[in-house]
Scaffold this motif. Structure first.
Motif, mmCIF file in Angstrom:
data_model
loop_
_atom_site.group_PDB
_atom_site.id
_atom_site.type_symbol
_atom_site.label_atom_id
_atom_site.label_comp_id
_atom_site.label_asym_id
_atom_site.label_seq_id
_atom_site.Cartn_x
_atom_site.Cartn_y
_atom_site.Cartn_z
ATOM 1 N N GLU A 305 -0.857 -21.841 26.282
ATOM 2 C CA GLU A 305 -0.014 -21.339 27.374
ATOM 3 C C GLU A 305 -0.723 -21.368 28.719
ATOM 4 O O GLU A 305 -0.086 -21.481 29.765
ATOM 5 C CB GLU A 305 0.442 -19.913 27.057
ATOM 6 C CG GLU A 305 1.560 -19.400 27.944
ATOM 7 C CD GLU A 305 2.864 -20.164 27.794
ATOM 8 O OE1 GLU A 305 3.620 -20.235 28.775
ATOM 9 O OE2 GLU A 305 3.118 -20.710 26.689
ATOM 10 N N VAL A 306 -2.047 -21.264 28.726
ATOM 11 C CA VAL A 306 -2.782 -21.144 30.002
ATOM 12 C C VAL A 306 -3.613 -22.366 30.351
ATOM 13 O O VAL A 306 -4.136 -22.450 31.464
ATOM 14 C CB VAL A 306 -3.696 -19.893 29.977
ATOM 15 C CG1 VAL A 306 -2.877 -18.632 29.789
ATOM 16 C CG2 VAL A 306 -4.776 -20.014 28.893
ATOM 17 N N LYS A 307 -3.754 -23.291 29.434
ATOM 18 C CA LYS A 307 -4.666 -24.416 29.661
ATOM 19 C C LYS A 307 -4.330 -25.190 30.925
ATOM 20 O O LYS A 307 -5.218 -25.615 31.677
ATOM 21 C CB LYS A 307 -4.652 -25.356 28.448
ATOM 22 C CG LYS A 307 -5.679 -26.484 28.557
ATOM 23 C CD LYS A 307 -5.730 -27.329 27.290
ATOM 24 C CE LYS A 307 -6.800 -28.419 27.424
ATOM 25 N NZ LYS A 307 -6.872 -29.270 26.211
ATOM 26 N N PHE A 308 -3.037 -25.370 31.188
ATOM 27 C CA PHE A 308 -2.622 -26.105 32.385
ATOM 28 C C PHE A 308 -1.900 -25.195 33.371
ATOM 29 O O PHE A 308 -0.941 -25.601 34.034
ATOM 30 C CB PHE A 308 -1.756 -27.309 31.979
ATOM 31 C CG PHE A 308 -2.491 -28.289 31.106
ATOM 32 C CD1 PHE A 308 -3.672 -28.877 31.545
ATOM 33 C CD2 PHE A 308 -2.019 -28.601 29.842
ATOM 34 C CE1 PHE A 308 -4.358 -29.777 30.735
ATOM 35 C CE2 PHE A 308 -2.704 -29.500 29.030
ATOM 36 C CZ PHE A 308 -3.879 -30.090 29.477
ATOM 37 N N SER A 309 -2.374 -23.952 33.440
ATOM 38 C CA SER A 309 -1.886 -22.992 34.423
ATOM 39 C C SER A 309 -3.012 -22.649 35.387
ATOM 40 O O SER A 309 -4.190 -22.756 35.049
ATOM 41 C CB SER A 309 -1.391 -21.726 33.730
ATOM 42 O OG SER A 309 -0.281 -21.990 32.905
ATOM 43 N N LEU A 310 -2.643 -22.196 36.579
ATOM 44 C CA LEU A 310 -3.609 -21.872 37.615
ATOM 45 C C LEU A 310 -3.460 -20.410 38.037
ATOM 46 O O LEU A 310 -2.348 -19.961 38.351
ATOM 47 C CB LEU A 310 -3.396 -22.770 38.841
ATOM 48 C CG LEU A 310 -3.619 -24.264 38.610
ATOM 49 C CD1 LEU A 310 -3.008 -25.077 39.755
ATOM 50 C CD2 LEU A 310 -5.106 -24.576 38.488
ATOM 51 N N ILE A 311 -4.570 -19.682 38.018
ATOM 52 C CA ILE A 311 -4.554 -18.297 38.485
ATOM 53 C C ILE A 311 -4.749 -18.311 39.993
ATOM 54 O O ILE A 311 -5.758 -18.783 40.504
ATOM 55 C CB ILE A 311 -5.659 -17.476 37.797
ATOM 56 C CG1 ILE A 311 -5.385 -17.396 36.294
ATOM 57 C CG2 ILE A 311 -5.741 -16.081 38.410
ATOM 58 C CD1 ILE A 311 -6.509 -16.779 35.499
ATOM 59 N N SER A 312 -3.761 -17.772 40.698
ATOM 60 C CA SER A 312 -3.768 -17.798 42.147
ATOM 61 C C SER A 312 -4.173 -16.458 42.753
ATOM 62 O O SER A 312 -4.753 -16.405 43.837
ATOM 63 C CB SER A 312 -2.366 -18.181 42.648
ATOM 64 O OG SER A 312 -2.164 -17.828 43.989
#
Length: 651
Positions: A305-312
């Motif tokens: 779920e987070v591998k291709f997500s960016l924490i902004s």
């Protein structure tokens, strides 16, 4: 990419030329070296300061030797229960055991104990009696003082005492863990480390931190644990004080007394991280994957779920009563620079598994990219009011331009086909922005067929206890969303998150929500029953029946059968819920909603289609009503089916 995983065995230590570790980090999750996992950040932050850190992931808590596989650390053991509270990870709100654990290799259950921080702490104490033990992560952070434990239905002591640890590093922890490490390195005894912001310690002497009550530099004495156990109202009073002292600029030291003259002392929170500090943390050499030893077990599902997500961003000034972010990350928003996020995105596009889709760009609330007002970074957040509730503060700076520009840059990166926003949009903040250019771009570019939003309820008494905006605000958002979709030629739906049985919700309010859904023509496939997790305003209301901020008495639905009725009303079209809905409507005095009219929720009789119902359907007038009801049902079913198909296709 990183430069190798941290050691998880003696063999790894030998390969890396490490004779002795400075810290051994015991975690309840699988070892995933990705900045979405707290243990990865803390261990890499320490490594960047020159410390050797080893990882023991999911040790066998029935075998004390499992905690000694890396030997005795030079400075301390660190403990985290995982990215989720271990009890929430293990159980549904009904008490039923979950069938999968996304934070364990292969999704297997049973690899960590209940109350993992307490169990791991005692395990270490049995093997290494005099070693410093520091606990952190979400489970320790939200249990740092006396707290209501839903699973035991009791007020529990600070986790610091039950785990036999020496210190809690609460909140996000990057600053406090470095200060703790430096203090230990300098030779300060763990029992004397009582001066670091963002920590909780135990002592028998509080003479140095207490004095005149009016002195703003002296500690605040909370009701004692003994008082709170015998008088729940005292717990509500204590939590109200804690809630007003979560800000790093204005927060006071808090003291909680326990029997035998023991005091648990909470220092004020750490100051928020600057953008440069945030950038430095996310630039550390993470491997951005799970440990290779998990490959044969199918990997770690939570990474997907987070591998291709960016924490902004971090922090949230939304102030929802049922959310613990106020106690963990705080209300002051902290952000990464565009350059930092773009560098991570560019590296992401080089991953062989990347298909062109960035799954998310956000944080606790995606569209919070700067503090709610300028004074927060100098004076802290207000103690006596929220930024958005009950109405937006006059000082609120609702501005999406920075976020819009960031998303435009990400969309323009080579190899990026689509940038989605999935971590949640605060719709009242969106409407507070007079410039709707971000709203338009959101609808045009960043929605995967459906946008998930969280009105949670529509009844004013419930929304008031939830800390959510009134229904009219959500209605305005829906109209504008539909208008923009029409203008842009889009066919995208809204999926509202709804919650049943929240404190303040009686059957009357539950019926009101069902009527709203009837008029909307939508039935949610899933409903979240209120889950009393540690250290939220809503959980305190659930336990005490008192709003800890206002002191008002609050109705609380604790009866499992009534909970089932409230949840069933939200899914009133499901034939399996017929009996529960009928009982609920009769108890609420809403028999008018039982019949064949277009406004009715269910038909008469024990179950839909039984002999009583069939007899009445033969009535000429009721046949007409029933045909209208059937058409209405088909419209709702068709809409739900379209939403499911779009979601499945995009997924």
């Amino acid at each position: 990419m990183g430069h190798g995983f941290l050691p998880v065995s003696r063999q790894d230590m030998i390969k890396q030329g490490i004779e002795e570790l400075d810290f051994v980090y015991v975690i309840g999750d699988a070892y995933v070296d990705h900045p979405s996992f707290g243990h990865a950040i803390i261990s890499r932050v320490l490594e960047a300061r020159g410390y050797h850190v080893g990882i023991i992931s999911q040790p066998d808590w029935r075998d004390e030797n499992s905690i000694a596989i890396l030997g005795r650390p030079r400075l301390a053991f660190l403990i985290s229960g995982g990215n989720m509270d271990s009890m929430v990870n293990h159980y549904y709100v009904s008490g039923k055991r979950r069938s999968a654990d996304a934070y364990t290799p292969g999704g297997v259950c049973g690899k960590r104990p209940d109350h993992a921080v307490v169990v791991y702490g005692n395990l270490i104490r049995r093997k290494f009696k005099d070693i410093p033990v520091i606990i952190g992560g979400i489970e320790a952070s939200l249990r740092r003082l006396a707290h209501y434990d839903y699973w035991n239905n009791a007020l529990k002591r600070s986790v610091l005492l039950d785990s036999q640890a020496d210190l809690i590093s609460y909140g996000m922890g990057e600053r406090s863990i470095v200060e703790i490490a430096e203090a230990l390195e300098s030779g300060i005894d763990i029992k004397d480390i009582c001066f670091i912001p963002g920590t909780v310690y135990k002592t028998k002497d509080i003479s140095g931190i207490t004095g005149a009550a009016q002195d703003e530099y002296n500690a605040v004495i909370l009701p004692s644990y003994k008082e709170m156990v015998h008088t729940p109202e005292k717990y509500a009073q204590s939590f109200g004080i804690q809630y007003q002292n979560t800000d790093p600029f204005t927060g006071r030291t808090l003291v909680e007394e326990y029997p035998q003259g023991v005091y648990v002392v909470q220092n004020p929170p750490q100051k928020p991280l600057s953008t440069v500090e945030m950038d430095d943390i996310y630039a550390l050499p993470y491997e951005r994957s799970y440990h290779p030893s998990y490959e044969e077990k199918g990997g770690v599902p939570a990474l997907t779920e987070v591998k291709f997500s960016l924490i902004s961003n971090r922090g949230c000034f939304g102030g929802c009563s049922f959310c613990a972010l106020n106690f963990h990350q705080g209300r002051i928003v902290q952000v990464r620079s565009h350059e930092s996020i773009l560098r991570e995105a560019e590296n992401m596009t080089k991953d062989p598994d990347f298909k062109g889709y960035i799954h998310d760009v956000g944080g606790p609330t995606a569209n919070f990219r700067h503090p709610s007002c300028e004074k927060q970074l100098k004076c802290g957040v207000c103690k006596d009011r929220q930024c958005l509730f009950p109405t937006p503060c006059p000082n609120l700076e609702a501005d999406h331009q920075d976020y819009r520009l960031l998303l435009q840059k990400l969309r323009a990166l080579p190899g990026v086909k689509k940038v989605f926003i999935r971590s949640g949009i605060r719709f009242d903040y969106l409407l507070a922005d007079k410039d709707d250019s971000f709203f338009r771009e959101l609808v045009e570019h960043h929605i995967s067929g459906q946008l998930k939003v969280a009105p949670e309820h529509i009844s004013e008494p419930v929304l008031k206890r939830m800390g959510k905006p009134e229904r009219s605000v959500y209605d305005r958002f829906v109209k504008k969303y539909e208008k923009l979709n029409k203008q842009l030629g889009k066919n995208q739906f809204l999926v509202p998150y709804l919650m049943s049985s929240h404190p303040g919700s009686t059957l009357k309010e539950a019926v009101e929500l069902a009527e709203y859904l009837r008029d909307l023509g939508y039935m949610p496939e899933q409903v979240q029953d209120f889950y009393p997790t540690p250290s939220t305003l809503s959980t305190v209301m659930y336990y005490t029946g008192i709003d800890p901020i206002t002191g008002d008495k609050v109705y609380v639905c604790r009866n499992p059968h009534e909970k089932n009725m409230q949840r069933a009303l939200i899914q009133y079209k499901n034939p399996k819920n017929h009996d529960l809905i009928r009982e609920a409507l009769l108890k609420a005095g809403r028999e008018d909603l039982i019949g064949f009219g277009e406004k009715c929720l269910i038909r008469p009789g024990k179950r839909e289609g039984d002999s009583v119902g069939k007899k009445e359907i033969r009535s000429k007038d009721n046949k007409k009503d029933n045909r209208s009801k059937t058409r209405f049902d088909r419209v709702g079913q068709k809409k739900n089916k379209v939403i499911r198909n779009i979601h499945q296709k995009k997924t």
